[in-house]
Structure formats: structure tokens, C-alpha cells
Design a protein around this motif. Structure first.
Motif, PDB file in Angstrom:
ATOM      1  N   GLU A   1      -1.100  -0.972  -4.502  1.00  0.00           N
ATOM      2  CA  GLU A   1      -2.240  -0.063  -4.398  1.00  0.00           C
ATOM      3  C   GLU A   1      -1.685   1.326  -4.099  1.00  0.00           C
ATOM      4  O   GLU A   1      -1.010   1.516  -3.079  1.00  0.00           O
ATOM      5  N   LEU A   2      -1.963   2.269  -4.980  1.00  0.00           N
ATOM      6  CA  LEU A   2      -1.384   3.605  -4.842  1.00  0.00           C
ATOM      7  C   LEU A   2      -2.471   4.667  -4.812  1.00  0.00           C
ATOM      8  O   LEU A   2      -3.341   4.699  -5.683  1.00  0.00           O
TER       9      LEU A   2
ATOM     10  N   LYS B   1       0.860  -1.187   0.000  1.00  0.00           N
ATOM     11  CA  LYS B   1       0.000   0.000   0.000  1.00  0.00           C
ATOM     12  C   LYS B   1       0.896   1.237   0.000  1.00  0.00           C
ATOM     13  O   LYS B   1       1.752   1.392   0.877  1.00  0.00           O
ATOM     14  N   VAL B   2       0.678   2.112  -0.984  1.00  0.00           N
ATOM     15  CA  VAL B   2       1.549   3.275  -1.167  1.00  0.00           C
ATOM     16  C   VAL B   2       0.706   4.546  -1.242  1.00  0.00           C
ATOM     17  O   VAL B   2      -0.267   4.615  -1.995  1.00  0.00           O
TER      18      VAL B   2
ATOM     19  N   LEU C   1      -5.810   7.095   4.987  1.00  0.00           N
ATOM     20  CA  LEU C   1      -5.128   6.090   5.801  1.00  0.00           C
ATOM     21  C   LEU C   1      -6.123   5.058   6.352  1.00  0.00           C
ATOM     22  O   LEU C   1      -5.835   3.855   6.394  1.00  0.00           O
ATOM     23  N   ASP C   2      -7.285   5.511   6.750  1.00  0.00           N
ATOM     24  CA  ASP C   2      -8.294   4.596   7.291  1.00  0.00           C
ATOM     25  C   ASP C   2      -8.869   3.676   6.232  1.00  0.00           C
ATOM     26  O   ASP C   2      -9.237   2.526   6.515  1.00  0.00           O
ATOM     27  N   ARG C   3      -8.939   4.162   4.970  1.00  0.00           N
ATOM     28  CA  ARG C   3      -9.659   3.421   3.936  1.00  0.00           C
ATOM     29  C   ARG C   3      -8.758   2.620   2.980  1.00  0.00           C
ATOM     30  O   ARG C   3      -9.234   1.738   2.277  1.00  0.00           O
ATOM     31  N   ILE C   4      -7.472   2.947   2.937  1.00  0.00           N
ATOM     32  CA  ILE C   4      -6.594   2.260   1.992  1.00  0.00           C
ATOM     33  C   ILE C   4      -6.402   0.794   2.414  1.00  0.00           C
ATOM     34  O   ILE C   4      -6.421   0.472   3.582  1.00  0.00           O
TER      35      ILE C   4
ATOM     36  N   LYS D   1      -1.726  -1.868   9.242  1.00  0.00           N
ATOM     37  CA  LYS D   1      -1.473  -1.889   7.794  1.00  0.00           C
ATOM     38  C   LYS D   1      -0.072  -1.344   7.507  1.00  0.00           C
ATOM     39  O   LYS D   1       0.278  -0.259   7.966  1.00  0.00           O
ATOM     40  N   ARG D   2       0.712  -2.087   6.752  1.00  0.00           N
ATOM     41  CA  ARG D   2       2.041  -1.621   6.352  1.00  0.00           C
ATOM     42  C   ARG D   2       1.875  -0.690   5.146  1.00  0.00           C
ATOM     43  O   ARG D   2       1.300  -1.074   4.126  1.00  0.00           O
ATOM     44  N   ILE D   3       2.371   0.528   5.279  1.00  0.00           N
ATOM     45  CA  ILE D   3       2.165   1.557   4.266  1.00  0.00           C
ATOM     46  C   ILE D   3       3.478   2.276   3.983  1.00  0.00           C
ATOM     47  O   ILE D   3       4.247   2.576   4.899  1.00  0.00           O
ATOM     48  N   THR D   4       3.713   2.565   2.698  1.00  0.00           N
ATOM     49  CA  THR D   4       4.832   3.406   2.288  1.00  0.00           C
ATOM     50  C   THR D   4       4.283   4.734   1.792  1.00  0.00           C
ATOM     51  O   THR D   4       3.338   4.761   1.010  1.00  0.00           O
TER      52      THR D   4
END
Length: 292
Positions: free
Chosen positions: A112-113, A31-32, A289-292, A70-73
Motif C-alpha cells: 500500500e503506497l 505500508k509505504v 499516518l493515521d489513515r494508512i 503500524k509498521r511503515i516505510t
């Protein structure tokens, strides 16, 4: 036989990171979140429970961490579709090319960007403060025209109707604009029912390409009037920004999911602007951030 990517095409730094971003493959999450301003990376990352890595090179700043499990970049791209070309190709390389063998990986990894940005509204229903999801993007940048498969992923009838409506020929907006859809699944998940869904023009500049005139006269003084009046199968052009078309187009060609959501900071139709938007864009950041 697997495709091999020589060092002239895929530049890898001595530390094993990709050339411009200085990010290593293991640092990239699925997730980006993309932002234009490097300073906005810190705003997004301030909501992370922890940070795995933080790296900065030129206008490209990257932080990977965890938000609610959730791991996010989060990556800053700078301004413009040319920078999106760099970021998207390097992110895709990090996900789908083995940096040791320089060959494409056996299994495709889909990213997912979501780009969080600011924009100028063009319709009465997009006043300052509105969140707009770019359901379709019209690229004034011409970037996608340099890639094979462009016609297969673009909305060609929409393109022809728009160009005819604008009455453009010769040097104005050459190469021709392209029209591309964002990921339908991401739109449903991120925009839900509390964001305006519309058509975004990704302009090749902030001034002339968006109809702003300072000391140099515009090639088409009626450009924005025609853009505001354009309608095709119920779609109207809702806003200007400078990156959404390249993000949606390259992602579709590569097989990733992508979309852009922007907060309106100026409405060109009623000539209002808000330069203090940085205090309120955090609401949009937390929503994504909540929805990705």
C-alpha cells in the motif's frame, strides 16, 4: 518455470540491498509513504515510536519504523516520474523477488503506497492549503507507454477526449498522455470526506510542461486555459504535480494499491503562492499516518 532475473536487470549491491535505494528486503514494510523531498522523510519519521532502519543513497532516503502499532516505510523519491520508475520497480523487487535465487516469489506480496506531495491548484475550489486526492492522473511523462498492459489499465476514452480537447499533434507531449485511476479502496480510506478528489496532471517538468513561461516561449501558449476548461463526465483537472501518474500506473500493473495526496502551495488560476508551506504540511503527514 519461475522467471529468473539476471544481474543486468536486477542489480543487487554486495551487502544484499537493492541498487539505487540501498534497502534490504527485510527492511520493507507493507505500508509505504513516498515523499519527494529527502528532508521530508525526517518529518514523517519524527512521528514514529521507533525506527528499525535508516539508509540514504543519492536522493533516496528510507526509514522504516512503527506508528501507532503500524509498521511503515517512508521513502524519498526525488522529483519526477523517472524517479518513480526506479523506486516502484525496486520496491516491488524487494517485496516479490527472492534476492538469493533471483526468482519471483511463490506468493505475491501487495504493498500500500501513499505519496504525500505538493502541487499547483487549477480550479477555484483548490486554493492554497487545499488537500487534493488524485482520483485520476494524466501522465504527460509517457512512462507507462513503455510497459506491456498499459491499455488494459488506462482510461482510454478519457485519454482520447483530453487529447482532442487540447488539439495536440506532432511533437507536443509525444508520446501521448495516459490516464490512470488510483486505488479506489485507498482513496476512500485516506481522502474520506475532507479532501478534494480530482484529476491531476503529472507533468514532465516544472516550467514549460506546466505552462510556466520564463525566457523560452511556450509551444502552446493556451495550454493552461484549455486544461482549466476541460471537463469529462463530471471530472475537471484540479492540479499539477510531477509523480502521481507513474505511481498509480506502475502500481496497478504490478498489483499494488497506490494513491497520491498533495497540498496546494500555489493556485495558478488566481496567481497566488505560499513558500512557507513546510510549516503546515505536517497536518497532511499526520492525517495520512493515521489513515494508512
Amino acid at each position: 518455470m519461475k522467471k529468473y532475473f539476471p544481474s543486468s536487470e536486477l542489480i543487487i549491491n554486495e551487502d544484499g540491498s537493492v541498487f539505487h535505494l540501498h534497502v534490504k528486503p527485510e527492511w520493507l514494510a507493507d505500508k509505504v509513504i513516498l515523499v519527494g523531498d529527502p528532508g521530508r522523510v525526517a518529518l514523517v519519521a519524527s512521528h514514529f515510536e521507533n525506527k528499525e532502519c535508516e539508509v540514504e543513497s543519492r536522493e533516496f532516503k528510507t526509514v522504516t519504523g512503527t506508528y501507532k502499532g503500524k509498521r511503515i516505510t517512508v521513502v524519498s523519491t526525488g522529483i519526477g516520474c523517472d524517479n518513480i520508475d526506479i523506486v516502484m520497480n525496486e520496491l516491488d523487487a524487494l517485496a516479490n523477488i527472492n534476492f538469493e535465487t533471483r526468482e519471483e516469489k511463490d506468493e505475491f506480496r501487495q504493498l500500500e503506497l501513499v505519496r504525500i506531495g505538493t502541487c499547483g491548484g487549477l480550479q477555484p475550489n483548490t486554493p492554497v492549503g487545499t488537500f487534493i486526492c488524485s482520483q485520476k492522473s494524466i501522465g504527460f511523462d509517457g512512462l507507462l507507454n513503455f510497459y506491456a498492459g498499459r491499455n488494459a489499465v488506462c482510461d482510454l476514452p478519457f485519454e482520447r477526449t483530453f487529447i482532442n480537447h487540447m488539439g495536440w499533434s506532432g511533437n507536443i507531449c509525444a508520446p501521448a498522455p495516459y490516464v490512470i485511476d488510483a486505488s479506489e479502496e485507498l482513496i476512500e480510506r485516506i481522502a474520506k470526506d475532507d479532501m478534494v478528489r480530482g484529476v491531476t496532471i503529472a507533468a514532465g517538468g516544472f516550467f514549460g510542461p506546466q505552462g510556466r513561461e520564463l525566457r523560452i516561449p511556450l509551444a502552446d501558449p493556451k495550454q493552461n486555459d484549455k486544461i482549466e476548461a476541460f471537463e469529462y463526465k463530471g471530472f475537471k483537472i484540479t492540479n499539477f504535480e510531477m509523480e502521481s501518474s507513474a505511481l498509480a500506473g506502475l502500481s496497478r500493473l504490478m498489483g499494488h494499491k497506490a494513491m497520491t495526496v498533495c497540498m496546494v502551495i500555489a493556485n495558478r488560476l488566481i496567481k497566488e503562492a505560499n513558500t512557507g508551506y513546510k510549516n503546515t504540511i505536517d497536518i497532511l503527514v499526520k492525517t495520512v499516518l493515521d489513515r494508512i
